[in-house]
Write an enzyme that holds these catalytic residues in place. Structure first.
Site, PDB file in Angstrom:
ATOM      1  N   TYR A  53      -7.286  -0.052 -12.685  1.00 19.61           N
ATOM      2  CA  TYR A  53      -6.205  -1.077 -12.425  1.00 19.61           C
ATOM      3  C   TYR A  53      -5.424  -1.136 -13.758  1.00 19.61           C
ATOM      4  O   TYR A  53      -4.462  -1.617 -13.689  1.00 19.61           O
ATOM      5  CB  TYR A  53      -7.034  -2.324 -12.042  1.00 19.61           C
ATOM      6  CG  TYR A  53      -7.296  -2.197 -10.453  1.00 19.61           C
ATOM      7  CD1 TYR A  53      -6.203  -2.517  -9.587  1.00 19.61           C
ATOM      8  CD2 TYR A  53      -8.557  -1.942  -9.935  1.00 19.61           C
ATOM      9  CE1 TYR A  53      -6.348  -2.604  -8.340  1.00 19.61           C
ATOM     10  CE2 TYR A  53      -8.526  -1.608  -8.566  1.00 19.61           C
ATOM     11  CZ  TYR A  53      -7.621  -2.149  -7.694  1.00 19.61           C
ATOM     12  OH  TYR A  53      -7.812  -1.827  -6.406  1.00 19.61           O
ATOM     13  N   GLN A  88       1.638  -7.132   0.796  1.00 25.87           N
ATOM     14  CA  GLN A  88       0.296  -6.497   0.540  1.00 25.87           C
ATOM     15  C   GLN A  88      -0.034  -6.084  -0.853  1.00 25.87           C
ATOM     16  O   GLN A  88      -0.781  -5.623  -1.226  1.00 25.87           O
ATOM     17  CB  GLN A  88       0.003  -5.283   1.676  1.00 25.87           C
ATOM     18  CG  GLN A  88      -0.025  -5.911   3.030  1.00 25.87           C
ATOM     19  CD  GLN A  88      -0.183  -4.649   3.871  1.00 25.87           C
ATOM     20  OE1 GLN A  88      -1.236  -4.090   4.312  1.00 25.87           O
ATOM     21  NE2 GLN A  88       1.162  -4.099   4.315  1.00 25.87           N
ATOM     22  N   HIS A 106      -3.216  -9.410  -0.694  1.00 31.53           N
ATOM     23  CA  HIS A 106      -4.375  -8.660  -1.262  1.00 31.53           C
ATOM     24  C   HIS A 106      -4.299  -8.954  -2.607  1.00 31.53           C
ATOM     25  O   HIS A 106      -4.775  -7.909  -3.669  1.00 31.53           O
ATOM     26  CB  HIS A 106      -3.839  -7.005  -0.959  1.00 31.53           C
ATOM     27  CG  HIS A 106      -4.143  -6.802   0.452  1.00 31.53           C
ATOM     28  ND1 HIS A 106      -3.610  -5.589   0.906  1.00 31.53           N
ATOM     29  CD2 HIS A 106      -4.701  -7.394   1.356  1.00 31.53           C
ATOM     30  CE1 HIS A 106      -3.879  -5.524   2.473  1.00 31.53           C
ATOM     31  NE2 HIS A 106      -4.499  -6.714   2.387  1.00 31.53           N
ATOM     32  N   CYS A 133     -15.868 -14.440 -18.988  1.00 26.92           N
ATOM     33  CA  CYS A 133     -14.856 -15.418 -18.237  1.00 26.92           C
ATOM     34  C   CYS A 133     -14.480 -16.463 -19.247  1.00 26.92           C
ATOM     35  O   CYS A 133     -15.399 -17.028 -19.995  1.00 26.92           O
ATOM     36  CB  CYS A 133     -15.597 -15.861 -17.187  1.00 26.92           C
ATOM     37  SG  CYS A 133     -15.160 -17.395 -16.282  1.00 26.92           S
ATOM     38  N   LEU A 199       9.852   4.700   6.030  1.00 27.74           N
ATOM     39  CA  LEU A 199      10.586   6.112   5.824  1.00 27.74           C
ATOM     40  C   LEU A 199      10.329   6.844   7.195  1.00 27.74           C
ATOM     41  O   LEU A 199      11.207   7.730   7.218  1.00 27.74           O
ATOM     42  CB  LEU A 199       9.608   6.767   4.813  1.00 27.74           C
ATOM     43  CG  LEU A 199       9.972   7.710   4.182  1.00 27.74           C
ATOM     44  CD1 LEU A 199      11.493   7.569   3.335  1.00 27.74           C
ATOM     45  CD2 LEU A 199       9.085   8.245   2.642  1.00 27.74           C
TER      46      LEU A 199
HETATM   47  C1  BJW Z   1       8.243   4.193   2.357  1.00 25.79           C
HETATM   48  C2  BJW Z   1       8.924   4.720   1.196  1.00 25.79           C
HETATM   49  C3  BJW Z   1      10.307   4.460   0.912  1.00 25.79           C
HETATM   50  C4  BJW Z   1       6.688   5.529   1.356  1.00 25.79           C
HETATM   51  N1  BJW Z   1      10.737   3.571   1.645  1.00 25.79           N
HETATM   52  N2  BJW Z   1       9.038   3.396   3.142  1.00 25.79           N
HETATM   53  C5  BJW Z   1     -12.188  -1.183  11.872  1.00 25.79           C
HETATM   54  C6  BJW Z   1     -11.072  -1.639  12.787  1.00 25.79           C
HETATM   55  C7  BJW Z   1     -10.264  -2.756  12.376  1.00 25.79           C
HETATM   56  C8  BJW Z   1     -10.446  -3.234  10.981  1.00 25.79           C
HETATM   57  C9  BJW Z   1     -11.258  -2.861  10.318  1.00 25.79           C
HETATM   58  C10 BJW Z   1     -12.386  -1.603  10.900  1.00 25.79           C
HETATM   59  N3  BJW Z   1     -13.298  -1.457   9.686  1.00 25.79           N
HETATM   60  C11 BJW Z   1     -12.867  -2.200   8.722  1.00 25.79           C
HETATM   61  C12 BJW Z   1     -11.844  -2.996   9.031  1.00 25.79           C
HETATM   62  C13 BJW Z   1     -11.032  -3.994   8.088  1.00 25.79           C
HETATM   63  C14 BJW Z   1     -10.753  -3.567   6.882  1.00 25.79           C
HETATM   64  C15 BJW Z   1      -9.427  -2.283   7.348  1.00 25.79           C
HETATM   65  O1  BJW Z   1      -8.376  -2.506   7.812  1.00 25.79           O
HETATM   66  N4  BJW Z   1      -9.872  -1.190   7.352  1.00 25.79           N
HETATM   67  C16 BJW Z   1      -9.142   0.020   7.651  1.00 25.79           C
HETATM   68  C17 BJW Z   1      -9.499   1.204   6.949  1.00 25.79           C
HETATM   69  C18 BJW Z   1      -9.506   0.384   9.205  1.00 25.79           C
HETATM   70  N5  BJW Z   1      -9.797  -4.606   6.106  1.00 25.79           N
HETATM   71  C19 BJW Z   1     -10.315  -5.127   5.337  1.00 25.79           C
HETATM   72  O2  BJW Z   1     -11.555  -5.127   4.979  1.00 25.79           O
HETATM   73  C20 BJW Z   1      -9.654  -6.458   4.967  1.00 25.79           C
HETATM   74  N6  BJW Z   1     -10.346  -7.714   4.877  1.00 25.79           N
HETATM   75  C21 BJW Z   1     -10.719  -8.230   6.383  1.00 25.79           C
HETATM   76  O3  BJW Z   1     -10.248  -7.586   7.366  1.00 25.79           O
HETATM   77  O4  BJW Z   1     -11.471  -9.124   6.147  1.00 25.79           O
HETATM   78  C22 BJW Z   1     -11.682  -9.916   7.430  1.00 25.79           C
HETATM   79  C23 BJW Z   1     -10.942 -11.418   7.739  1.00 25.79           C
HETATM   80  C24 BJW Z   1      -9.583 -11.024   7.944  1.00 25.79           C
HETATM   81  C25 BJW Z   1      -8.933 -12.190   8.188  1.00 25.79           C
HETATM   82  C26 BJW Z   1      -9.318 -13.415   8.386  1.00 25.79           C
HETATM   83  C27 BJW Z   1     -10.807 -13.460   8.120  1.00 25.79           C
HETATM   84  C28 BJW Z   1     -11.588 -12.481   7.780  1.00 25.79           C
HETATM   85  C29 BJW Z   1      -9.160  -6.411   3.401  1.00 25.79           C
HETATM   86  C30 BJW Z   1      -8.198  -5.251   3.040  1.00 25.79           C
HETATM   87  C31 BJW Z   1      -8.070  -5.270   1.525  1.00 25.79           C
HETATM   88  C32 BJW Z   1      -6.979  -3.912   1.520  1.00 25.79           C
HETATM   89  N7  BJW Z   1      -6.938  -3.881  -0.016  1.00 25.79           N
HETATM   90  C33 BJW Z   1      -6.227  -2.686  -0.406  1.00 25.79           C
HETATM   91  C34 BJW Z   1      -6.288  -2.268  -2.015  1.00 25.79           C
HETATM   92  C35 BJW Z   1      -5.562  -3.798  -2.835  1.00 25.79           C
HETATM   93  C36 BJW Z   1      -5.657  -3.762  -4.169  1.00 25.79           C
HETATM   94  C37 BJW Z   1      -4.884  -2.575  -4.722  1.00 25.79           C
HETATM   95  O5  BJW Z   1      -3.646  -2.697  -4.618  1.00 25.79           O
HETATM   96  O6  BJW Z   1      -5.346  -1.499  -5.199  1.00 25.79           O
HETATM   97  O7  BJW Z   1      -4.582  -3.195  -0.254  1.00 25.79           O
HETATM   98  S1  BJW Z   1      -6.198  -1.115   0.033  1.00 25.79           S
HETATM   99  C38 BJW Z   1      -4.567  -0.589   0.169  1.00 25.79           C
HETATM  100  O8  BJW Z   1      -3.943  -0.852   1.367  1.00 25.79           O
HETATM  101  C39 BJW Z   1      -3.770  -1.705  -0.369  1.00 25.79           C
HETATM  102  C40 BJW Z   1      -2.582  -1.870   0.474  1.00 25.79           C
HETATM  103  O9  BJW Z   1      -2.186  -3.276   0.313  1.00 25.79           O
HETATM  104  C41 BJW Z   1      -3.234  -1.689   1.789  1.00 25.79           C
HETATM  105  C42 BJW Z   1      -1.899  -1.176   2.597  1.00 25.79           C
HETATM  106  O10 BJW Z   1      -1.287   0.105   2.274  1.00 25.79           O
HETATM  107  P1  BJW Z   1       0.185   0.174   2.636  1.00 25.79           P
HETATM  108  O11 BJW Z   1       1.197  -0.582   1.728  1.00 25.79           O
HETATM  109  O12 BJW Z   1       0.455   0.168   3.829  1.00 25.79           O
HETATM  110  O13 BJW Z   1       0.444   1.597   1.810  1.00 25.79           O
HETATM  111  P2  BJW Z   1       0.224   2.999   2.276  1.00 25.79           P
HETATM  112  O14 BJW Z   1       0.122   3.974   1.263  1.00 25.79           O
HETATM  113  O15 BJW Z   1      -0.671   2.997   3.499  1.00 25.79           O
HETATM  114  O16 BJW Z   1       1.814   3.174   3.165  1.00 25.79           O
HETATM  115  C43 BJW Z   1       3.004   3.283   2.400  1.00 25.79           C
HETATM  116  C44 BJW Z   1       3.960   3.523   3.617  1.00 25.79           C
HETATM  117  O17 BJW Z   1       5.421   3.303   2.888  1.00 25.79           O
HETATM  118  C45 BJW Z   1       3.968   4.741   4.558  1.00 25.79           C
HETATM  119  O18 BJW Z   1       4.074   4.336   5.950  1.00 25.79           O
HETATM  120  C46 BJW Z   1       4.901   5.544   3.761  1.00 25.79           C
HETATM  121  O19 BJW Z   1       5.797   6.126   4.817  1.00 25.79           O
HETATM  122  C47 BJW Z   1       6.134   4.415   3.589  1.00 25.79           C
HETATM  123  N8  BJW Z   1       6.936   4.871   2.362  1.00 25.79           N
HETATM  124  N9  BJW Z   1       7.840   5.731   0.682  1.00 25.79           N
HETATM  125  C48 BJW Z   1      10.179   3.130   2.697  1.00 25.79           C
HETATM  126  N10 BJW Z   1      10.719   5.035  -0.306  1.00 25.79           N
END
Ligand code: BJW
Length: 231
Positions: A53, A88, A106, A133, A199
């Site tokens: 980070y 996010q 996030h 802290c 994309l």
């Molecule tokens: C372009 C481009 C260009 C590229 N132009 N486009 C089974 C089923 C369902 C859910 C779950 C499950 N098992 C576990 C879960 C829950 C879990 C989950 O989702 N897991 C999955 C793996 C299935 N989720 C959680 O645990 C979340 N919490 C939760 O659910 O709590 C319960 C609750 C919810 C609500 C109420 C009460 C309780 C927490 C999730 C936390 C995610 N954290 C991260 C890290 C954050 C810190 C950091 O930045 O390091 O967040 S993980 C990471 O993924 C980060 C991102 O925000 C997140 C999403 O990623 P993103 O932004 O989509 O990036 P990419 O790389 O995946 O995609 C990029 C896109 O851009 C691509 O499509 C490219 O094509 C495109 N692109 N260039 C336009 N130039």
């Protein structure tokens, strides 16, 4: 059509030089997800997680908002209705482009969190596992970001905004992380017009009534121009 909710992901900041997560050569190419994006990984090796980070905080501080961030700020300023950005992303490029109505579901690289007492404050550029802290003095300092298994921020504001949205737009996110990945389907069921700007088709592309594929710096300004032309 006067309430717009915009969900953004890493793809909107890609052309500002910040890596996405899941694309080839992305942020997790060198560090495993379970090591740097889970509370268990942090407990195992806080020094590794702080290094990951610290590097991203330094990169984000150097990055500049791009034409897609600027277009969304223009939409918020000129659209005769509500525009809410649910991002996010942990960078602050939306705010630096001029957007004001932004929820960081996030968390934020620019903030630190004490996992002993819950205090939050502005993160220094470089954080270490031994940092204390400023309130309780515990060496329990972590980046204020949301890892897998933790509850995202702002849910009490995001859920009602989705329920009232006329338009839901998803930009630059792969649709693989919940709860954000469910927002398009949820909004569509409640009657919103759903749009994907990415994309390439995301994992939940079937949930969108309209889609435009290409780099964010092209497709987002074009979409914003169409929205403002309609007003
Ligand atoms: C372009 C481009 C260009 C590229 N132009 N486009 C089974 C089923 C369902 C859910 C779950 C499950 N098992 C576990 C879960 C829950 C879990 C989950 O989702 N897991 C999955 C793996 C299935 N989720 C959680 O645990 C979340 N919490 C939760 O659910 O709590 C319960 C609750 C919810 C609500 C109420 C009460 C309780 C927490 C999730 C936390 C995610 N954290 C991260 C890290 C954050 C810190 C950091 O930045 O390091 O967040 S993980 C990471 O993924 C980060 C991102 O925000 C997140 C999403 O990623 P993103 O932004 O989509 O990036 P990419 O790389 O995946 O995609 C990029 C896109 O851009 C691509 O499509 C490219 O094509 C495109 N692109 N260039 C336009 N130039």
């Amino acid at each position: 059509m006067n309430k717009i909710v915009v969900l953004t992901g890493a793809g909107i900041s890609a052309q500002s030089g910040l890596g996405t997560f899941r694309d080839a050569g992305g942020l997790w190419a060198e560090d495993a997800i379970e090591d740097v994006a889970t509370p268990e990984g942090f407990t195992r090796d806080p020094a590794l997680v702080h290094r990951f980070y610290n590097a991203r905080r330094a990169q984000a501080a150097q990055a500049q908002p791009n034409a897609a961030h600027a277009a969304l700020a223009q939409l918020e300023a000129e659209y005769p209705g509500d525009v809410l950005i649910v991002t996010q992303n942990v960078d602050n490029l939306h705010e630096r482009a001029g957007s004001r109505n932004v929820i960081h579901m996030h968390g934020e690289l620019a903030k630190a969190l004490c996992h002993a007492c819950g205090h939050r404050w502005g993160a220094p550029l470089v954080m270490h596992p031994t940092d204390a802290c400023p309130v309780c003095q515990a060496p329990a300092v972590r980046p204020d970001v949301v890892w897998f298994g933790e509850v995202p921020y702002g849910m009490d504001m995001i859920d009602p905004a989705l329920s009232n949205a006329d338009v839901f737009v998803s930009i630059g996110t792969s649709g693989q992380v919940y709860p954000a990945a469910a927002y398009a389907q949820h909004s569509r069921r409640l009657g919103a017009h759903t749009i994907e700007l990415n994309l390439e088709p995301s994992a939940n592309s079937r949930d969108f009534a309209e889609a435009h594929y290409g780099p964010a710096t092209d497709v987002v300004p074009n979409w914003v121009a169409r929205m403002l032309d309609c007003t």
